[in-house]
Design a protein around this motif. Sequence first.
Motif, short mmCIF file in Angstrom:
data_model
loop_
_atom_site.label_atom_id
_atom_site.label_comp_id
_atom_site.label_asym_id
_atom_site.label_seq_id
_atom_site.Cartn_x
_atom_site.Cartn_y
_atom_site.Cartn_z
N ARG A 82 1.69 43.77 -33.85
CA ARG A 82 2.13 44.53 -35.02
C ARG A 82 1.88 43.78 -36.33
O ARG A 82 1.68 44.40 -37.38
CB ARG A 82 3.61 44.88 -34.90
CG ARG A 82 3.88 46.02 -33.93
CD ARG A 82 5.35 46.42 -33.92
NE ARG A 82 5.57 47.57 -33.05
CZ ARG A 82 5.45 48.83 -33.44
NH1 ARG A 82 5.12 49.09 -34.69
NH2 ARG A 82 5.69 49.82 -32.60
N ASP A 83 1.92 42.47 -36.29
CA ASP A 83 1.76 41.72 -37.54
C ASP A 83 0.30 41.47 -37.88
O ASP A 83 -0.01 40.74 -38.83
CB ASP A 83 2.51 40.39 -37.45
CG ASP A 83 2.04 39.53 -36.28
OD1 ASP A 83 1.23 40.02 -35.46
OD2 ASP A 83 2.50 38.37 -36.18
N SER A 85 -3.06 43.26 -39.17
CA SER A 85 -3.57 44.49 -39.79
C SER A 85 -4.91 44.87 -39.20
O SER A 85 -5.70 44.01 -38.78
CB SER A 85 -3.69 44.31 -41.30
OG SER A 85 -2.43 44.00 -41.87
N SER A 87 -8.76 46.19 -39.53
CA SER A 87 -9.81 46.04 -40.54
C SER A 87 -10.90 47.05 -40.27
O SER A 87 -10.92 47.74 -39.24
CB SER A 87 -10.38 44.62 -40.51
OG SER A 87 -11.11 44.40 -39.30
N ASN A 112 -2.48 48.71 -33.68
CA ASN A 112 -1.56 47.58 -33.80
C ASN A 112 -0.12 48.04 -33.63
O ASN A 112 0.82 47.34 -33.97
CB ASN A 112 -1.74 46.86 -35.14
CG ASN A 112 -1.45 47.77 -36.32
OD1 ASN A 112 -1.10 48.94 -36.14
ND2 ASN A 112 -1.61 47.24 -37.53
N GLU A 115 -0.65 51.68 -36.67
CA GLU A 115 -1.82 52.49 -37.02
C GLU A 115 -2.70 52.61 -35.79
O GLU A 115 -2.92 51.62 -35.08
CB GLU A 115 -2.58 51.85 -38.18
CG GLU A 115 -3.81 52.63 -38.61
CD GLU A 115 -4.60 51.90 -39.71
OE1 GLU A 115 -5.67 52.41 -40.08
OE2 GLU A 115 -4.14 50.83 -40.16
#
Length: 779
Positions: A82-83, A85, A87, A112, A115
């Motif tokens: 989750r931490d 992001s 790309s 993640n 998203e």
Amino acid sequence: MSGKAPKNQTEYDLETAISAAIEVAFPRLGASNIKHQIEFTIRLGHATITAKGRESWIKRGRADILLTLGDKPLAILELKKRDVSLSANDGEQGLSYARLLPVMAPFVVVTNGEETRIIETFSGQPYQGESPDAKTFEVFMASAAKVAAGDRDDAIATLMGTDPQVWTSAVGVASARAIDELTATTDHPLRPFGPLKVPRLATLRVASKLRTARLVLVSGPPLVGKTNVLEQLIRGINPQVAGGLFLECGASEVFRQIADLLADTLDWPVDPETARNWVRQVSRAGGPILVLAIDRLDPEDRDDVRTIEDLTSNTFGPALRVVVGLDEDATRRVLTSADGRRESPIGRRATIVEVADLAEPEYVKALEALAELHMGIMDGGQHSPDLRRPWLLQAMATRLSGIKREGVGVFPAVPGLEIVAQARANFADPELRRRYRGLAHAITADAQDQSKPYAMALELMGRYFVRRATLEGILPASDVEWLLKQGYLTPSIADGNIPVVTVALPELLASELARHLSVELREMVEDGPVEAAEWLAGAASNFLFGDIVAAQAVLDLSSGNGGVPWALYDALANMTPVREAAQAGQHLTTWVEGVGSIDIRPQEDGSTILTINGEDHTVEDDGDEPSSFANIHGWLILSQLASRRFVVEGNGSQLRLDPEVLLLVGTADFVLRQPRNDILMDSVPVHDSDEGGQFVCHNAGIVETVTQSILKYLSNEPREDRDAFVSTAMDIDNVYLMARLDIALRMLTRSTDADLAAWAVEVLTNTVRPAFLRHVDEH
């Protein structure tokens, strides 16, 4: 207290994340119908790669998971914590995996947990519309099957550049295939990697140096096993932490070789420039290190040197390690600038690891490796410097591997004529033999040239090499070039700035030396047998395995008529060794393997000054009068001849003389072996006799050729002849002969032939041992 999550908690998080991603991405397919594989495999050419999602999740906070619907692949799930992001480039690795599955997965899901993106495998574009249902799945399965070959190549390129699990495994497979092609088999016994696998201490030292050093040079004399060190290093790499490529090429051909290996292994079209870019990308990726093990570097080849300088420069990242194998002279030259006045770039960057013949711990490992092959070395082999030569042990192991046998195959404790026999069985190529005959001619000419440096003459006793000028005056330039190109010759610069070449396949050269000497010997025997014997003994003193070469030359001489000329045998037999005491004021020179030339100067007070590399070392008087032995090579040659049944010819008749030779040479009052200064010789336990000589302690095993030949004679002859031999030895009543007979019989008591062993016990107990003890106290 560590902040790292426990392993079971991390794995629970992974399972939870997978379940949540399936619910979000494929609600219309039913989460209960979708299975997941945390580990799955893809096939890249000859390489099978396993994607290990659990390990990647723990180490990198991301994982690639295979989702299946029924028995068909549904998607590659590219899962991030989750931490982390998402790309724009996310999904490329998942697409690559999806396109390389045996049956292509139609979707890639990147998430993640906050998203989620769904990508079509066929187009590589984001999936549009509602979440896929069963009908959509079937349509996209059909489309995915049509993916182009170019997309597959791009997929390989992506994984090789971004996924450490893929590229480390792939290069491991590529190296294993390259090494397997160089590994000897019964059909191809002469390949460099034979059946005997001896762990080398240098391999451990190289691995240790690579933790911090970007460039390691594996340096040593020819034929000590530098290439095997590189092979062991690469085979020992754990693909979880690093990847290694074994490159059998010169340094300037590295990227072409890498391209060929990857193309052949992965079915991935790669050119040298692409290979170079790939190495650069991996070296800067911040992941596992890549080790390039390069088998050759020519200091005179500027392209070779520039390539190593380039690979170890800042052009490539910190995750690249380079290991190069090269001879001692090449090491010296590559460490300095062209003018020799300053350190070269390679010299500033390199760490050196030395390799030599087998050290004691390595010899022990060699015995263990031989035991695994159901082979062994006769007692006494531990005292033979020749059996510390990796190439010789490998050649002997290869020979035994090709022989159908029952029980354990045993190497002789002292190398003998079997070296030549093996070479003649293995090397049938007439062109190679012709070229080696030219090498033999050149080395003989060099040995006979009295103008060469004395240190060079001494070094010839330890390895086969020849001056370039001598060789080029005998062998056509095209042949010299071919031998160099094929790796049969290694160029270097000897002391005094003299260009020389070292010869590979020493056993073949020994065979051709014997053939060459036999031709000259035939002419000389006819003119003067005494002079011929002296010439032959002189030749034996000049070469590595000189006694073996000379003995084989005599056998080759007699091969046409079936017998050795009596006059030649008589001249060799009458060359009685002489003990010579060292006198103060003498200036002697010797050559010690691993050390080089040593000057020896006896002093009036009994001490001796040794000069090594220009430094004097004083050895104090230990109470023993220093001495040496002259005129020993005639009897050494006979010791080898007597290992075979041989006859002499004279007055129209033939007479078998090997037992007579053994009874004569066996009376030598000193340890009769090649006059080399080596630590192993110093370690042989001996006893002083009342007559002033020395004999080998039975605990040493067999350390002399004559004792080994006695053992062979007693092992092969019928009982009547064995009894006659022992009876004659008792009549001679010589303590040195009895000591050698005692050792041979002790070895024979362990024979697998029960009758022979029982005979040896009886003779040793009732005849030889009592007679021997009349001369000496029990020891």
